[in-house]
Design a protein around this motif. Structure first.
Motif, PDB file in Angstrom:
ATOM      1  N   CYS A 270       1.741  15.501   0.164  1.00  0.00           N
ATOM      2  CA  CYS A 270       0.953  14.326   0.384  1.00  0.00           C
ATOM      3  C   CYS A 270       1.661  13.197  -0.167  1.00  0.00           C
ATOM      4  O   CYS A 270       2.250  13.265  -1.181  1.00  0.00           O
ATOM      5  N   MET A 271       1.542  12.033   0.597  1.00  0.00           N
ATOM      6  CA  MET A 271       2.217  10.830   0.424  1.00  0.00           C
ATOM      7  C   MET A 271       1.294   9.787   0.203  1.00  0.00           C
ATOM      8  O   MET A 271       0.394   9.655   1.125  1.00  0.00           O
ATOM      9  N   LEU A 272       1.150   8.771  -0.609  1.00  0.00           N
ATOM     10  CA  LEU A 272       0.417   7.485  -0.443  1.00  0.00           C
ATOM     11  C   LEU A 272       1.284   6.267  -0.100  1.00  0.00           C
ATOM     12  O   LEU A 272       2.176   6.140  -0.935  1.00  0.00           O
ATOM     13  N   VAL A 273       0.999   5.782   0.946  1.00  0.00           N
ATOM     14  CA  VAL A 273       1.835   4.741   1.618  1.00  0.00           C
ATOM     15  C   VAL A 273       0.948   3.363   1.233  1.00  0.00           C
ATOM     16  O   VAL A 273       0.093   3.421   1.971  1.00  0.00           O
ATOM     17  N   ILE A 274       1.583   2.460   0.575  1.00  0.00           N
ATOM     18  CA  ILE A 274       1.064   1.420   0.252  1.00  0.00           C
ATOM     19  C   ILE A 274       2.098   0.051   0.636  1.00  0.00           C
ATOM     20  O   ILE A 274       2.938  -0.080   0.213  1.00  0.00           O
ATOM     21  N   ALA A 275       1.156  -0.803   1.148  1.00  0.00           N
ATOM     22  CA  ALA A 275       1.858  -2.258   1.463  1.00  0.00           C
ATOM     23  C   ALA A 275       1.149  -3.084   0.639  1.00  0.00           C
ATOM     24  O   ALA A 275      -0.243  -3.117   0.707  1.00  0.00           O
ATOM     25  N   ASN A 276       1.682  -4.202  -0.195  1.00  0.00           N
ATOM     26  CA  ASN A 276       0.911  -4.979  -0.943  1.00  0.00           C
ATOM     27  C   ASN A 276       1.885  -6.279  -1.196  1.00  0.00           C
ATOM     28  O   ASN A 276       3.080  -6.438  -1.052  1.00  0.00           O
TER      29      ASN A 276
ATOM     30  N   ILE B  98       6.112  -8.922   0.861  1.00  0.00           N
ATOM     31  CA  ILE B  98       5.363  -7.775   1.000  1.00  0.00           C
ATOM     32  C   ILE B  98       6.305  -6.584   0.553  1.00  0.00           C
ATOM     33  O   ILE B  98       7.446  -6.436   1.038  1.00  0.00           O
ATOM     34  N   ALA B  99       5.796  -5.842  -0.435  1.00  0.00           N
ATOM     35  CA  ALA B  99       6.191  -4.724  -0.919  1.00  0.00           C
ATOM     36  C   ALA B  99       5.755  -3.436  -0.305  1.00  0.00           C
ATOM     37  O   ALA B  99       4.810  -3.302   0.089  1.00  0.00           O
ATOM     38  N   LEU B 100       6.779  -2.472  -0.375  1.00  0.00           N
ATOM     39  CA  LEU B 100       6.258  -1.134   0.126  1.00  0.00           C
ATOM     40  C   LEU B 100       6.391  -0.015  -0.950  1.00  0.00           C
ATOM     41  O   LEU B 100       7.435  -0.062  -1.666  1.00  0.00           O
ATOM     42  N   ASN B 101       5.239   0.575  -1.243  1.00  0.00           N
ATOM     43  CA  ASN B 101       5.123   1.875  -2.423  1.00  0.00           C
ATOM     44  C   ASN B 101       5.012   3.025  -1.897  1.00  0.00           C
ATOM     45  O   ASN B 101       3.823   3.047  -1.322  1.00  0.00           O
ATOM     46  N   ILE B 102       5.740   4.028  -1.941  1.00  0.00           N
ATOM     47  CA  ILE B 102       5.624   5.425  -1.539  1.00  0.00           C
ATOM     48  C   ILE B 102       5.411   6.220  -2.745  1.00  0.00           C
ATOM     49  O   ILE B 102       6.388   6.439  -3.709  1.00  0.00           O
ATOM     50  N   ALA B 103       4.414   6.953  -2.842  1.00  0.00           N
ATOM     51  CA  ALA B 103       3.966   7.571  -4.138  1.00  0.00           C
ATOM     52  C   ALA B 103       3.869   9.061  -3.645  1.00  0.00           C
ATOM     53  O   ALA B 103       2.985   9.551  -2.724  1.00  0.00           O
ATOM     54  N   CYS B 104       4.686  10.051  -4.142  1.00  0.00           N
ATOM     55  CA  CYS B 104       4.536  11.480  -3.803  1.00  0.00           C
ATOM     56  C   CYS B 104       3.978  12.096  -4.516  1.00  0.00           C
ATOM     57  O   CYS B 104       3.863  11.996  -5.866  1.00  0.00           O
ATOM     58  N   LEU B 105       2.716  12.928  -4.113  1.00  0.00           N
ATOM     59  CA  LEU B 105       1.711  13.145  -4.970  1.00  0.00           C
ATOM     60  C   LEU B 105       1.659  14.667  -5.072  1.00  0.00           C
ATOM     61  O   LEU B 105       1.769  15.309  -4.004  1.00  0.00           O
ATOM     62  N   ASP B 106       1.076  15.280  -6.116  1.00  0.00           N
ATOM     63  CA  ASP B 106       0.863  16.709  -6.249  1.00  0.00           C
ATOM     64  C   ASP B 106      -0.472  17.196  -5.490  1.00  0.00           C
ATOM     65  O   ASP B 106      -0.581  18.467  -5.052  1.00  0.00           O
TER      66      ASP B 106
ATOM     67  N   LYS C 254      -2.664  -4.374   0.959  1.00  0.00           N
ATOM     68  CA  LYS C 254      -2.811  -4.789   2.310  1.00  0.00           C
ATOM     69  C   LYS C 254      -3.125  -3.624   3.162  1.00  0.00           C
ATOM     70  O   LYS C 254      -3.524  -3.736   4.287  1.00  0.00           O
ATOM     71  N   GLN C 255      -2.690  -2.447   2.883  1.00  0.00           N
ATOM     72  CA  GLN C 255      -2.597  -1.356   3.383  1.00  0.00           C
ATOM     73  C   GLN C 255      -2.400   0.025   2.201  1.00  0.00           C
ATOM     74  O   GLN C 255      -1.632  -0.032   1.568  1.00  0.00           O
ATOM     75  N   ALA C 256      -3.385   0.804   2.484  1.00  0.00           N
ATOM     76  CA  ALA C 256      -3.266   2.167   1.659  1.00  0.00           C
ATOM     77  C   ALA C 256      -3.552   3.365   2.573  1.00  0.00           C
ATOM     78  O   ALA C 256      -4.505   3.416   3.153  1.00  0.00           O
ATOM     79  N   LYS C 257      -2.598   4.106   2.894  1.00  0.00           N
ATOM     80  CA  LYS C 257      -2.806   5.362   3.637  1.00  0.00           C
ATOM     81  C   LYS C 257      -2.352   6.594   3.084  1.00  0.00           C
ATOM     82  O   LYS C 257      -1.054   6.629   2.488  1.00  0.00           O
ATOM     83  N   ILE C 258      -3.024   7.371   3.154  1.00  0.00           N
ATOM     84  CA  ILE C 258      -2.588   8.805   2.735  1.00  0.00           C
ATOM     85  C   ILE C 258      -2.036   9.655   3.908  1.00  0.00           C
ATOM     86  O   ILE C 258      -2.341   9.463   5.148  1.00  0.00           O
TER      87      ILE C 258
END
Length: 532
Positions: A459-465, A499-507, A525-529
């Motif tokens: 599972c990854m949380l992809v965030i643009a902010n 615009i920054a991109l943040n990829i969080a790999c989640l357990d 701006k965007q948050a997508k699982i």
């Protein structure tokens, strides 16, 4: 896994299957013709079906065997009795054994040619009837005659080799035969009309397709030499039967030999049966002990390989992947699937086009297999039945064009695969990946043109902010309160304050409430699982 052997193949092949751990071999010889309903019942739950020519694997059979059916094997060359389109729709690989009966069919073809030159069969029959007809059974020699071979695949090549040994000149027609190979084989490559005009003997060794059906017809025969001899041990229908009959009766065709027919078996009153200058055999091309053992074992091994996740040999509805090729492209397939899936999940609008670019060393690999892997990942949330076999077909039916490019431009990586989706609103989503380290570990190295480093799993949380202070802390706080652990994180931006991109790999996957809280942050701006 259940293996349904619908037609009788060599016991060597059946024994090979029975020796495989985890296989249940069901021998159902003749069931298709004797009890079709029972055959459909037996097909249910089968992982593979093996046939020769008696049983037909039609759409109804595929429907009955879905979703467990993975492979259909034909112990022989022709696959007219298998609905390849339906197989592809259901994601089933269809394989044949083109090499197993090569020598047997080539030798039978040459037997027919010899019997067409010397009326051995007719003379033998006269002897059985007590006659001694030396004078009426004269013949001709193959030596210094011209043989036209239509189709220079395995069998055609073997026939040509034997013809050369008999002192014949060989003319070859095959759209896929290279000049270099023709020269190496000692044959003269010609167009079909020239082959028809100049050959004393003509034999066909091509599959039955819309292009080859009736290829030798009345008009073609009219251009041939008087006294030409025609032979077909390939597929019924390549030689127009009415035209052949007319040619035999008129004397335009001096002799002919057939092992295959438009309808098998031919009717008992078929006019072919009464033609004295026509030799008929009941589809004996592969009917030698050696050939049957070869094709039986070969198809058993091929089916086993597919079901074990190994190489795919002699597939007719997808590229074959031998063990060597699979070993080379295998490490890339996980990366390809992840890239396709990631792009599809990140697209906020309906996708109208997909573009795939291969750069660096990867351009030398089997692009067809890699592309199928990408499309398999792209479509996994669209179709529950998508796999390497049907991914391209599903894309075509969805009306989604796929452009594949091999680029020579330098990149920051030794090899790079980029997948880009263009949406109906004109927006583009892209992901790039490569393999790193001695273990060939897949990595996502760019998303939407921004550099990242993410292992494509789970599972990854992809965030643009907006690139502002404290955003990472706010995201981490919300996810932490939700009881979700961040295993890894990758940050990127296009410019300071951009615009920054943040990829969080989640357990584990955050709750809907946590995602809503993240989206409520003004800078987001965007948050997508994404699940990979």
């Amino acid at each position: 896994m259940k293996i349904l052997v619908a037609d009788k193949i060599s016991s060597i092949g059946v024994d090979f299957l029975k020796q495989q751990e985890g296989f249940e071999v069901v021998e159902a010889y003749g069931t298709f013709k004797e009890d079709y309903s029972k055959f459909l019942e037996l097909a249910k739950g089968a992982a593979a079906i093996i046939v020769r020519s008696d049983s037909k694997v039609n759409r109804e059979v595929f429907e009955a065997a879905a979703p467990t059916l993975k492979a259909v094997g034909r112990a022989g060359v022709g696959v007219d009795n298998i609905d390849a389109e339906a197989a592809t729709d259901y994601g089933v690989v269809v394989m044949n054994t083109p090499g197993g009966n090569t020598i047997a069919t080539a030798e039978l073809t040459f037997t027919h040619m010899l019997c067409g030159a010397r009326p051995v069969a007719q003379a033998a029959q006269s002897m059985r009837e007590g006659r001694w007809d030396r004078k009426i059974y004269g013949g001709s020699e193959l030596f210094k005659k011209t043989l036209g071979v239509c189709g220079m695949g395995r069998i055609g090549a073997e026939v040509a080799k034997r013809a050369k040994a008999f002192g014949m000149t060989v003319l070859a027609y095959d759209p896929y035969l290279s000049a270099t190979k023709a020269e190496a084989m000692g044959v003269k490559q010609v167009e079909l009309d020239k082959l028809f005009r100049e050959s004393d003997y003509i034999t066909v060794h091509m599959p039955l397709t819309d292009a080859t059906r009736g290829m030798i017809n009345k008009d073609a025969i009219s251009t041939m030499k008087d006294g030409v001899r025609l032979f077909n041990c390939a597929r019924g229908g390549i030689i127009d039967e009415d035209a052949l009959l007319e040619g035999l009766e008129s004397g335009k065709v001096a002799a002919a030999g057939l092992d295959v027919y438009t309808s098998e078996p031919p009717a008992e009153d078929h006019p072919f049966r009464s033609q004295k200058n026509l030799n008929l055999t009941p589809h004996l091309g592969a009917s030698t002990e050696e050939a049957q053992e070869s094709v039986g074992l070969e198809i058993a091994e091929s089916v086993t390989s597919v079901l074990r996740g190994g190489g795919i040999r002699n597939a007719i509805n997808m590229p074959s992947l031998d063990e060597a090729t699979l070993k080379t492209v295998g490490p890339y397939l996980e990366l390809c699937s992840a890239l396709g899936s990631l792009v599809h999940q990140l697209a906020l609008e309906k996708v109208s086009k997909v573009k795939i670019t291969y750069s660096g060393k990867v351009v030398d690999l089997d692009a067809n297999s890699l592309t199928r892997g990408i499309l398999k990942g792209f479509l996994k949330d669209v179709s529950s039945n998508v796999n390497f076999v049907n991914a391209l077909v599903i894309m075509e039916r969805l009306g989604l064009p796929v452009d594949v490019l091999k680029s020579s431009e330098e990149t920051d990586y030794v090899e790079l695969i980029k997948v880009e989706a263009e949406c109906v609103n004109g927006e583009k989503v892209s992901a790039e990946g490569t393999l790193i380290g001695k273990g060939n570990t897949p990595r996502i190295v760019a998303i939407n043109g921004r550099e990242v480093e993410v292992e494509p799993h789970g599972c990854m949380l992809v965030i643009a902010n907006s690139d502002e202070l404290g955003i990472v802390g706010k995201i981490g706080n919300i996810i932490g309160k939700d009881g979700v652990n961040i295993a890894a994180m990758s940050l990127s931006r296009n410019e300071v304050g951009g615009i920054a991109l943040n990829i969080a790999c989640l357990d584990s996957e955050p709750s809907a409430q946590a995602i809503a809280e993240i989206k409520a942050i003004e800078a987001i701006k965007q948050a997508k699982i994404v699940h990979l």
